[in-house]
Motif scaffolding. Structure first.
Motif, PDB file in Angstrom:
ATOM      1  N   ARG A 194     -21.003  19.498 -41.061  1.00  0.00           N
ATOM      2  CA  ARG A 194     -19.609  19.905 -41.440  1.00  0.00           C
ATOM      3  C   ARG A 194     -19.206  21.245 -40.598  1.00  0.00           C
ATOM      4  O   ARG A 194     -18.081  21.454 -40.398  1.00  0.00           O
ATOM      5  CB  ARG A 194     -19.390  19.915 -42.922  1.00  0.00           C
ATOM      6  N   ALA A 195     -20.215  21.973 -40.280  1.00  0.00           N
ATOM      7  CA  ALA A 195     -20.014  23.141 -39.838  1.00  0.00           C
ATOM      8  C   ALA A 195     -19.289  23.135 -38.302  1.00  0.00           C
ATOM      9  O   ALA A 195     -18.552  23.742 -37.972  1.00  0.00           O
ATOM     10  CB  ALA A 195     -21.383  24.000 -39.267  1.00  0.00           C
ATOM     11  N   MET A 196     -19.902  22.006 -37.543  1.00  0.00           N
ATOM     12  CA  MET A 196     -19.244  21.486 -36.101  1.00  0.00           C
ATOM     13  C   MET A 196     -18.147  20.595 -36.246  1.00  0.00           C
ATOM     14  O   MET A 196     -17.813  20.063 -35.124  1.00  0.00           O
ATOM     15  CB  MET A 196     -20.564  21.180 -35.344  1.00  0.00           C
ATOM     16  N   THR A 197     -17.992  20.187 -37.401  1.00  0.00           N
ATOM     17  CA  THR A 197     -16.781  19.229 -37.486  1.00  0.00           C
ATOM     18  C   THR A 197     -15.420  19.718 -38.412  1.00  0.00           C
ATOM     19  O   THR A 197     -14.492  19.680 -37.657  1.00  0.00           O
ATOM     20  CB  THR A 197     -17.180  17.851 -38.483  1.00  0.00           C
ATOM     21  N   ARG A 198     -15.681  20.478 -39.434  1.00  0.00           N
ATOM     22  CA  ARG A 198     -14.624  21.197 -40.148  1.00  0.00           C
ATOM     23  C   ARG A 198     -14.662  22.622 -39.825  1.00  0.00           C
ATOM     24  O   ARG A 198     -13.586  23.254 -39.885  1.00  0.00           O
ATOM     25  CB  ARG A 198     -14.798  20.801 -41.467  1.00  0.00           C
ATOM     26  N   GLY A 199     -15.807  23.112 -39.260  1.00  0.00           N
ATOM     27  CA  GLY A 199     -15.751  24.652 -38.796  1.00  0.00           C
ATOM     28  C   GLY A 199     -16.392  25.449 -39.614  1.00  0.00           C
ATOM     29  O   GLY A 199     -16.490  26.750 -39.829  1.00  0.00           O
ATOM     30  N   SER A 200     -16.592  24.673 -41.087  1.00  0.00           N
ATOM     31  CA  SER A 200     -16.825  25.712 -42.084  1.00  0.00           C
ATOM     32  C   SER A 200     -18.107  24.950 -42.949  1.00  0.00           C
ATOM     33  O   SER A 200     -18.530  23.786 -42.884  1.00  0.00           O
ATOM     34  CB  SER A 200     -15.650  25.799 -43.296  1.00  0.00           C
ATOM     35  N   VAL A 201     -18.661  25.711 -43.998  1.00  0.00           N
ATOM     36  CA  VAL A 201     -19.719  25.223 -44.656  1.00  0.00           C
ATOM     37  C   VAL A 201     -19.657  25.689 -46.061  1.00  0.00           C
ATOM     38  O   VAL A 201     -18.624  26.532 -46.180  1.00  0.00           O
ATOM     39  CB  VAL A 201     -21.334  25.952 -44.227  1.00  0.00           C
ATOM     40  N   THR A 202     -20.116  25.233 -47.164  1.00  0.00           N
ATOM     41  CA  THR A 202     -20.001  25.523 -48.564  1.00  0.00           C
ATOM     42  C   THR A 202     -20.962  26.917 -48.709  1.00  0.00           C
ATOM     43  O   THR A 202     -21.868  27.150 -47.973  1.00  0.00           O
ATOM     44  CB  THR A 202     -20.659  24.616 -49.579  1.00  0.00           C
ATOM     45  N   GLY A 203     -20.364  27.598 -49.939  1.00  0.00           N
ATOM     46  CA  GLY A 203     -21.093  28.785 -50.074  1.00  0.00           C
ATOM     47  C   GLY A 203     -22.661  28.482 -50.442  1.00  0.00           C
ATOM     48  O   GLY A 203     -23.405  29.412 -50.040  1.00  0.00           O
ATOM     49  N   GLY A 204     -22.849  27.336 -51.060  1.00  0.00           N
ATOM     50  CA  GLY A 204     -24.118  27.031 -51.702  1.00  0.00           C
ATOM     51  C   GLY A 204     -25.034  26.679 -50.310  1.00  0.00           C
ATOM     52  O   GLY A 204     -26.066  27.198 -50.441  1.00  0.00           O
ATOM     53  N   TRP A 205     -24.465  26.015 -49.493  1.00  0.00           N
ATOM     54  CA  TRP A 205     -25.257  25.975 -48.108  1.00  0.00           C
ATOM     55  C   TRP A 205     -25.589  27.148 -47.272  1.00  0.00           C
ATOM     56  O   TRP A 205     -26.800  27.408 -47.083  1.00  0.00           O
ATOM     57  CB  TRP A 205     -24.549  24.924 -47.194  1.00  0.00           C
ATOM     58  N   ALA A 206     -24.447  28.097 -47.432  1.00  0.00           N
ATOM     59  CA  ALA A 206     -24.845  29.307 -46.992  1.00  0.00           C
ATOM     60  C   ALA A 206     -25.773  30.099 -47.594  1.00  0.00           C
ATOM     61  O   ALA A 206     -26.760  30.801 -46.744  1.00  0.00           O
ATOM     62  CB  ALA A 206     -23.444  30.051 -46.744  1.00  0.00           C
ATOM     63  N   TRP A 207     -25.930  30.117 -48.747  1.00  0.00           N
ATOM     64  CA  TRP A 207     -26.636  30.819 -49.690  1.00  0.00           C
ATOM     65  C   TRP A 207     -28.120  30.518 -49.689  1.00  0.00           C
ATOM     66  O   TRP A 207     -29.259  31.316 -49.522  1.00  0.00           O
ATOM     67  CB  TRP A 207     -26.243  30.716 -51.174  1.00  0.00           C
ATOM     68  N   ARG A 208     -28.302  29.141 -49.606  1.00  0.00           N
ATOM     69  CA  ARG A 208     -29.711  28.398 -49.494  1.00  0.00           C
ATOM     70  C   ARG A 208     -30.193  28.716 -47.985  1.00  0.00           C
ATOM     71  O   ARG A 208     -31.457  28.736 -48.063  1.00  0.00           O
ATOM     72  CB  ARG A 208     -29.505  27.002 -49.679  1.00  0.00           C
ATOM     73  N   HIS A 209     -29.482  28.568 -46.905  1.00  0.00           N
ATOM     74  CA  HIS A 209     -29.936  28.391 -45.594  1.00  0.00           C
ATOM     75  C   HIS A 209     -30.111  29.768 -44.708  1.00  0.00           C
ATOM     76  O   HIS A 209     -30.652  30.083 -43.944  1.00  0.00           O
ATOM     77  CB  HIS A 209     -29.334  27.450 -44.749  1.00  0.00           C
ATOM     78  N   HIS A 210     -28.786  30.571 -45.113  1.00  0.00           N
ATOM     79  CA  HIS A 210     -28.483  31.780 -44.169  1.00  0.00           C
ATOM     80  C   HIS A 210     -27.939  32.703 -45.186  1.00  0.00           C
ATOM     81  O   HIS A 210     -26.865  33.254 -45.087  1.00  0.00           O
ATOM     82  CB  HIS A 210     -27.535  31.486 -43.055  1.00  0.00           C
ATOM     83  N   ARG A 211     -28.689  33.230 -46.296  1.00  0.00           N
ATOM     84  CA  ARG A 211     -28.600  33.936 -47.050  1.00  0.00           C
ATOM     85  C   ARG A 211     -27.825  35.412 -46.841  1.00  0.00           C
ATOM     86  O   ARG A 211     -27.163  36.079 -47.329  1.00  0.00           O
ATOM     87  CB  ARG A 211     -29.608  34.208 -48.233  1.00  0.00           C
ATOM     88  N   ARG A 212     -28.880  35.841 -45.818  1.00  0.00           N
ATOM     89  CA  ARG A 212     -28.559  37.292 -45.376  1.00  0.00           C
ATOM     90  C   ARG A 212     -27.081  37.353 -44.583  1.00  0.00           C
ATOM     91  O   ARG A 212     -26.537  38.269 -44.777  1.00  0.00           O
ATOM     92  CB  ARG A 212     -29.730  37.831 -44.230  1.00  0.00           C
ATOM     93  N   TRP A 213     -26.800  36.277 -43.676  1.00  0.00           N
ATOM     94  CA  TRP A 213     -25.624  36.135 -43.138  1.00  0.00           C
ATOM     95  C   TRP A 213     -24.263  36.328 -44.178  1.00  0.00           C
ATOM     96  O   TRP A 213     -23.422  36.784 -44.000  1.00  0.00           O
ATOM     97  CB  TRP A 213     -25.558  34.855 -42.226  1.00  0.00           C
TER      98      TRP A 213
END
Length: 231
Positions: A194-213
């Motif tokens: 969805r990052a490359m279809t909608r341009g966004s991700v869920t907060g849960g996805w960001a916390w799990r995979h790219h927490r420092r970002w």
């Protein structure tokens, strides 16, 4: 704390659920042009790689058409990927924390992401893919020009062309392998596409995979308030 590149479009939308902007429209179009070009190049290139795959030329209208389209698609790929490189090379620079992340490779395979060090915008595997693709695409365009006889026949000798064909073929195979890994990773990490279809991700996805970002976005107060309802 090590810092990672924060793009202009990166922002957190508070709410339920939390949504995090990751790629703007320009970056997404750039990505899909690159992806489609790579797929077309792989299909047309494999058609000439072995006689058993020659049937793939039918996708392009025949052998002559596939041979004519292939180098031009390569030019599109080169300039399209150059756009991605300019956008994201800083975010893909190696960091000291990458070594620690790679030391937990077993946890990555086992899916124990809670044991991994916090990743920035990109993790080490994504960075490796980025730099490997960058080098291989450069190798492909240089060797491709060397064997593009319609326009550059006199630029290289016959022995040089033979070497160029070998390097071109090996680079193409490696690039296809890296692309397969990239696609598998997108499927494996649910919510990534969805990052490359909608341009966004869920907060849960960001916390799990790219927490420092995600933390860096919060520290830099990169929040977007929801639009006020129309009266």
């Amino acid at each position: 704390m090590a810092t990672t590149s924060i793009e202009k479009e990166d922002a957190i939308h508070p709410g339920r659920p939390v949504v995090v902007d990751r790629y703007n429209l320009g970056a997404r179009i750039n990505h899909w042009v690159t992806a489609i070009s790579l797929i077309l190049l792989a299909l047309s290139g494999l058609a000439f790689f072995h006689p058993s795959l020659f049937f793939l030329t039918g996708l392009f209208g025949g052998g002559q058409e596939a041979r004519a389209f292939h180098p031009w698609i390569g030019v599109v790929l080169f300039f399209s990927f150059a756009g991605l490189f300019i956008r994201f090379w800083r975010a893909n620079l190696p960091e000291k924390s990458d070594r620690e992340w790679l030391a937990h490779a077993n946890d990555v395979i086992a899916g124990n992401e809670e044991k991994l060090p916090e990743a920035g915008r990109y993790n080490p595997i994504q960075k490796f893919n980025f730099w490997a693709m960058s080098l291989l695409i450069i190798a492909l365009i240089l060797t491709g020009l060397a064997i593009w006889d319609q326009y550059f026949y006199g630029w290289t000798t016959i022995p040089q062309k033979r070497v160029a064909v070998l390097v071109h073929s090996l680079s193409a195979v490696l690039l296809i392998c890296i692309w397969i890994v990239h696609v598998y990773a997108v499927i494996w990490a649910r919510g990534t596409l969805r990052a490359m279809t909608r341009g966004s991700v869920t907060g849960g996805w960001a916390w799990r995979h790219h927490r420092r970002w995600l933390k860096e976005l919060a520290e830099h107060h990169r929040f977007k308030k929801p639009a006020a309802p129309a009266e």
